[in-house]
Write a protein that holds these residues in place. Structure first.
Motif, PDB file in Angstrom:
ATOM      1  N   ILE A 167       3.433   1.886 -15.941  1.00  0.00           N
ATOM      2  CA  ILE A 167       2.787   1.430 -17.169  1.00  0.00           C
ATOM      3  C   ILE A 167       1.311   1.233 -16.859  1.00  0.00           C
ATOM      4  O   ILE A 167       0.961   0.459 -15.962  1.00  0.00           O
ATOM      5  CB  ILE A 167       3.403   0.114 -17.681  1.00  0.00           C
ATOM      6  CG1 ILE A 167       4.915   0.281 -17.910  1.00  0.00           C
ATOM      7  CG2 ILE A 167       2.716  -0.337 -18.966  1.00  0.00           C
ATOM      8  CD1 ILE A 167       5.634  -1.024 -18.203  1.00  0.00           C
ATOM      9  N   ALA A 168       0.455   1.962 -17.573  1.00  0.00           N
ATOM     10  CA  ALA A 168      -0.994   1.878 -17.345  1.00  0.00           C
ATOM     11  C   ALA A 168      -1.647   1.134 -18.505  1.00  0.00           C
ATOM     12  O   ALA A 168      -1.587   1.587 -19.652  1.00  0.00           O
ATOM     13  CB  ALA A 168      -1.593   3.273 -17.211  1.00  0.00           C
ATOM     14  N   ASP A 169      -2.248   0.002 -18.202  1.00  0.00           N
ATOM     15  CA  ASP A 169      -2.956  -0.817 -19.183  1.00  0.00           C
ATOM     16  C   ASP A 169      -4.437  -0.455 -19.115  1.00  0.00           C
ATOM     17  O   ASP A 169      -5.076  -0.604 -18.068  1.00  0.00           O
ATOM     18  CB  ASP A 169      -2.730  -2.299 -18.874  1.00  0.00           C
ATOM     19  CG  ASP A 169      -3.305  -3.226 -19.926  1.00  0.00           C
ATOM     20  OD1 ASP A 169      -4.401  -2.941 -20.438  1.00  0.00           O
ATOM     21  OD2 ASP A 169      -2.664  -4.247 -20.239  1.00  0.00           O
ATOM     22  N   LEU A 170      -4.987   0.005 -20.235  1.00  0.00           N
ATOM     23  CA  LEU A 170      -6.370   0.492 -20.257  1.00  0.00           C
ATOM     24  C   LEU A 170      -7.329  -0.468 -20.963  1.00  0.00           C
ATOM     25  O   LEU A 170      -8.339  -0.043 -21.529  1.00  0.00           O
ATOM     26  CB  LEU A 170      -6.411   1.859 -20.942  1.00  0.00           C
ATOM     27  CG  LEU A 170      -6.133   3.103 -20.074  1.00  0.00           C
ATOM     28  CD1 LEU A 170      -7.171   3.257 -18.988  1.00  0.00           C
ATOM     29  CD2 LEU A 170      -4.726   3.108 -19.521  1.00  0.00           C
ATOM     30  N   ASN A 171      -7.047  -1.738 -20.909  1.00  0.00           N
ATOM     31  CA  ASN A 171      -7.893  -2.715 -21.589  1.00  0.00           C
ATOM     32  C   ASN A 171      -9.069  -3.190 -20.752  1.00  0.00           C
ATOM     33  O   ASN A 171      -9.877  -3.988 -21.230  1.00  0.00           O
ATOM     34  CB  ASN A 171      -7.047  -3.916 -22.028  1.00  0.00           C
ATOM     35  CG  ASN A 171      -6.218  -3.610 -23.256  1.00  0.00           C
ATOM     36  OD1 ASN A 171      -6.754  -3.520 -24.354  1.00  0.00           O
ATOM     37  ND2 ASN A 171      -4.923  -3.414 -23.083  1.00  0.00           N
ATOM     38  N   SER A 172      -9.171  -2.724 -19.525  1.00  0.00           N
ATOM     39  CA  SER A 172     -10.317  -3.041 -18.686  1.00  0.00           C
ATOM     40  C   SER A 172     -10.900  -1.749 -18.137  1.00  0.00           C
ATOM     41  O   SER A 172     -10.375  -0.658 -18.378  1.00  0.00           O
ATOM     42  CB  SER A 172      -9.911  -3.984 -17.549  1.00  0.00           C
ATOM     43  OG  SER A 172      -8.846  -3.435 -16.801  1.00  0.00           O
ATOM     44  N   GLU A 173     -11.987  -1.867 -17.392  1.00  0.00           N
ATOM     45  CA  GLU A 173     -12.677  -0.674 -16.910  1.00  0.00           C
ATOM     46  C   GLU A 173     -11.797   0.167 -16.000  1.00  0.00           C
ATOM     47  O   GLU A 173     -11.810   1.395 -16.064  1.00  0.00           O
ATOM     48  CB  GLU A 173     -13.961  -1.087 -16.184  1.00  0.00           C
ATOM     49  CG  GLU A 173     -14.852   0.079 -15.811  1.00  0.00           C
ATOM     50  CD  GLU A 173     -16.201  -0.363 -15.296  1.00  0.00           C
ATOM     51  OE1 GLU A 173     -16.781   0.381 -14.486  1.00  0.00           O
ATOM     52  OE2 GLU A 173     -16.665  -1.451 -15.690  1.00  0.00           O
ATOM     53  N   GLU A 174     -11.007  -0.488 -15.154  1.00  0.00           N
ATOM     54  CA  GLU A 174     -10.066   0.209 -14.280  1.00  0.00           C
ATOM     55  C   GLU A 174      -8.650   0.017 -14.807  1.00  0.00           C
ATOM     56  O   GLU A 174      -8.273  -1.092 -15.196  1.00  0.00           O
ATOM     57  CB  GLU A 174     -10.154  -0.328 -12.850  1.00  0.00           C
ATOM     58  CG  GLU A 174     -11.445   0.007 -12.135  1.00  0.00           C
ATOM     59  CD  GLU A 174     -11.590   1.498 -11.875  1.00  0.00           C
ATOM     60  OE1 GLU A 174     -10.548   2.158 -11.614  1.00  0.00           O
ATOM     61  OE2 GLU A 174     -12.719   2.001 -11.947  1.00  0.00           O
ATOM     62  N   PRO A 175      -7.821   1.079 -14.846  1.00  0.00           N
ATOM     63  CA  PRO A 175      -6.450   0.933 -15.326  1.00  0.00           C
ATOM     64  C   PRO A 175      -5.662  -0.058 -14.471  1.00  0.00           C
ATOM     65  O   PRO A 175      -5.769  -0.060 -13.236  1.00  0.00           O
ATOM     66  CB  PRO A 175      -5.864   2.345 -15.195  1.00  0.00           C
ATOM     67  CG  PRO A 175      -7.037   3.255 -15.114  1.00  0.00           C
ATOM     68  CD  PRO A 175      -8.125   2.473 -14.457  1.00  0.00           C
ATOM     69  N   LYS A 176      -4.901  -0.909 -15.116  1.00  0.00           N
ATOM     70  CA  LYS A 176      -3.997  -1.819 -14.429  1.00  0.00           C
ATOM     71  C   LYS A 176      -2.606  -1.185 -14.454  1.00  0.00           C
ATOM     72  O   LYS A 176      -2.049  -0.951 -15.517  1.00  0.00           O
ATOM     73  CB  LYS A 176      -3.975  -3.182 -15.107  1.00  0.00           C
ATOM     74  CG  LYS A 176      -3.020  -4.170 -14.459  1.00  0.00           C
ATOM     75  CD  LYS A 176      -2.982  -5.487 -15.230  1.00  0.00           C
ATOM     76  CE  LYS A 176      -1.944  -6.435 -14.625  1.00  0.00           C
ATOM     77  NZ  LYS A 176      -1.850  -7.706 -15.411  1.00  0.00           N
ATOM     78  N   ILE A 177      -2.053  -0.918 -13.261  1.00  0.00           N
ATOM     79  CA  ILE A 177      -0.812  -0.159 -13.151  1.00  0.00           C
ATOM     80  C   ILE A 177       0.344  -1.079 -12.770  1.00  0.00           C
ATOM     81  O   ILE A 177       0.264  -1.852 -11.810  1.00  0.00           O
ATOM     82  CB  ILE A 177      -0.925   0.957 -12.089  1.00  0.00           C
ATOM     83  CG1 ILE A 177      -2.136   1.864 -12.387  1.00  0.00           C
ATOM     84  CG2 ILE A 177       0.361   1.765 -12.033  1.00  0.00           C
ATOM     85  CD1 ILE A 177      -2.053   2.613 -13.677  1.00  0.00           C
ATOM     86  N   THR A 178       1.427  -0.990 -13.522  1.00  0.00           N
ATOM     87  CA  THR A 178       2.687  -1.641 -13.181  1.00  0.00           C
ATOM     88  C   THR A 178       3.695  -0.563 -12.812  1.00  0.00           C
ATOM     89  O   THR A 178       3.943   0.358 -13.606  1.00  0.00           O
ATOM     90  CB  THR A 178       3.231  -2.466 -14.366  1.00  0.00           C
ATOM     91  OG1 THR A 178       2.281  -3.463 -14.714  1.00  0.00           O
ATOM     92  CG2 THR A 178       4.557  -3.121 -14.006  1.00  0.00           C
ATOM     93  N   ARG A 179       4.259  -0.637 -11.611  1.00  0.00           N
ATOM     94  CA  ARG A 179       5.214   0.366 -11.127  1.00  0.00           C
ATOM     95  C   ARG A 179       6.624  -0.199 -11.174  1.00  0.00           C
ATOM     96  O   ARG A 179       6.878  -1.296 -10.669  1.00  0.00           O
ATOM     97  CB  ARG A 179       4.852   0.801  -9.707  1.00  0.00           C
ATOM     98  CG  ARG A 179       3.505   1.474  -9.594  1.00  0.00           C
ATOM     99  CD  ARG A 179       3.107   1.794  -8.151  1.00  0.00           C
ATOM    100  NE  ARG A 179       4.074   2.652  -7.488  1.00  0.00           N
ATOM    101  CZ  ARG A 179       3.865   3.210  -6.284  1.00  0.00           C
ATOM    102  NH1 ARG A 179       2.721   2.971  -5.645  1.00  0.00           N
ATOM    103  NH2 ARG A 179       4.779   3.984  -5.739  1.00  0.00           N
TER     104      ARG A 179
END
Length: 382
Positions: A167-179
């Motif tokens: 799951i890639a969260d794109l709410n910040s400059e760098e994607p936050k990834i949950t595996r």
């Protein structure tokens, strides 16, 4: 405001203001012409083609999504091409080659980002929807499949080789990834429900499916129909089912079985099996009419000249017909009064009334495959 009206009227009378044509996009759609790398722009109400847009590369396994205003389509080609198509001006607005082999994409819920999943070199790349400039590169070390948009400016996708969902969260400059690991052996495609809650992957390496509840803080894999083909002789798989074509009809999912001549029924809340329907062949798409009362099913080669219609109350086939050789895709009009069917080897898109099953029209097309109406712009996962 009277002075403004008078000024505009005077300008029009003197010829200083030119009338402009208005294009309404809500009744439009695009048909993929896979052999020629082109798109056919069509009008639903007129049952007619308006223009052919060429130069889109390899469209042998192409899909597309729409911008929120329905003006632009983002086309994902098998050659790694990402093309932005202007439906109003009937032309390619921008095109980039972003990988060697792509397998679909998605657009964020706010319409600002377009994501593409890749076989080669693998991973997901994310682009600015206006400029097609790349804004993020997410390497996975695996072929990626089942890429969908999720609420909250997120993308969800699955790794064929590793059996993981990210799951890639794109709410910040760098994607936050949950595996999330343990999704199963060789997941081959996925869907997300219209409310954005359930993400479900189909498995090729084992009988069964795996679901994630995205409303949970830490989603855990939920096994669905494990071993559904146990005790049955599995047939050669001529074409993998497309899980975007899974149906949700009322409170149930209708799913094509891999390697079997049947569709599976699953309770939408408990994810328990509720029934099976024997079909003409191996299902590719099992698509619900928008009201959920019917499911239309097409099939893999060599039985791909046939469509069956299943009543979702009785779970029985109520109609069967043969539009022609190589039925590849179906698309319902937004309220479900008609269905458009691509018949590749006949070079036709055929249109049917979903109540009477009578053919209401046809359009010539060059090896047509996917059909995409602009109403998809307003639905999660499409």
């Amino acid at each position: 405001m009277k002075w403004l009206y008078g000024a505009v009227l005077a300008a029009m009378l003197t010829g200083t203001v030119q009338a402009q044509s208005v294009v309404a996009t809500g009744d439009l759609g695009l048909v993929v012409e896979r052999a020629s790398g082109s798109l056919l722009l069509v009008d639903q109400s007129d049952r007619a083609s308006l223009a052919r847009i060429e130069g889109l590369g390899d469209l042998s396994h192409a899909s597309l999504v729409y911008s929120p205003d329905e003006r632009f389509a983002y086309v994902f080609g098998r050659d790694g091409g990402l093309s932005k198509v202007d439906l109003v001006e009937k032309r390619i607005a921008k095109r980039v080659i972003q990988s060697g082999n792509a397998i679909g994409g998605a657009i964020s819920d706010d319409g600002s980002l377009v994501a593409v999943s890749n076989y080669e070199p693998g991973g997901v790349r994310i682009f600015d929807a206006q400029t097609l400039e790349m804004v993020a590169d997410i390497p996975t070390g695996s072929k990626t499949i089942g890429l969908v948009d999720a609420p909250g400016k997120r993308f969800v996708f699955t790794l064929w080789d590793a059996g993981e969902t990210w799951i890639a969260d794109l709410n910040s400059e760098e994607p936050k990834i949950t595996r999330i690991t343990g999704m199963g052996t060789n997941p081959y495609d996925a869907l997300i429900t219209g409310d954005g809650r359930l993400y479900i992957t189909g498995l090729f390496g084992e009988d069964g499916l795996t679901a994630l509840d995205l409303w949970q803080e830490d989603p855990e894999p939920i096994r669905v129909l494990p071993g559904y083909g146990r005790g049955e002789a599995e047939l050669p798989v001529y074409k993998m089912p497309h899980l975007e074509g899974w149906a949700r009809a009322g409170q149930e999912f209708v799913l094509p079985a891999v390697g079997h001549h049947e569709v599976l029924w699953v309770d939408g809340e408990t994810l328990a099996e509720t029934g099976r329907t024997s079909t003409h062949g191996q299902p590719v798409f099992a698509m619900a009419r928008p009201d959920g009362r019917q499911v239309w099913v097409n099939f893999a080669h060599p039985l791909n000249d046939t469509i069956q219609v299943i009543d979702t109350v009785t779970k029985q086939v109520v109609h069967e017909f043969k539009p022609g050789p190589a039925v590849l895709h179906m698309e319902f009009t937004p309220r479900g009064n008609e269905v458009w069917v691509s018949v590749r080897d006949a070079g036709k898109v055929m249109i049917y009334d979903t109540r009477t099953f009578e053919k209401t029209g046809e359009i010539d097309a060059e090896s047509p495959s996917g059909i995409f109406f602009t109403a998809r712009a307003h639905r999660t996962g499409l």
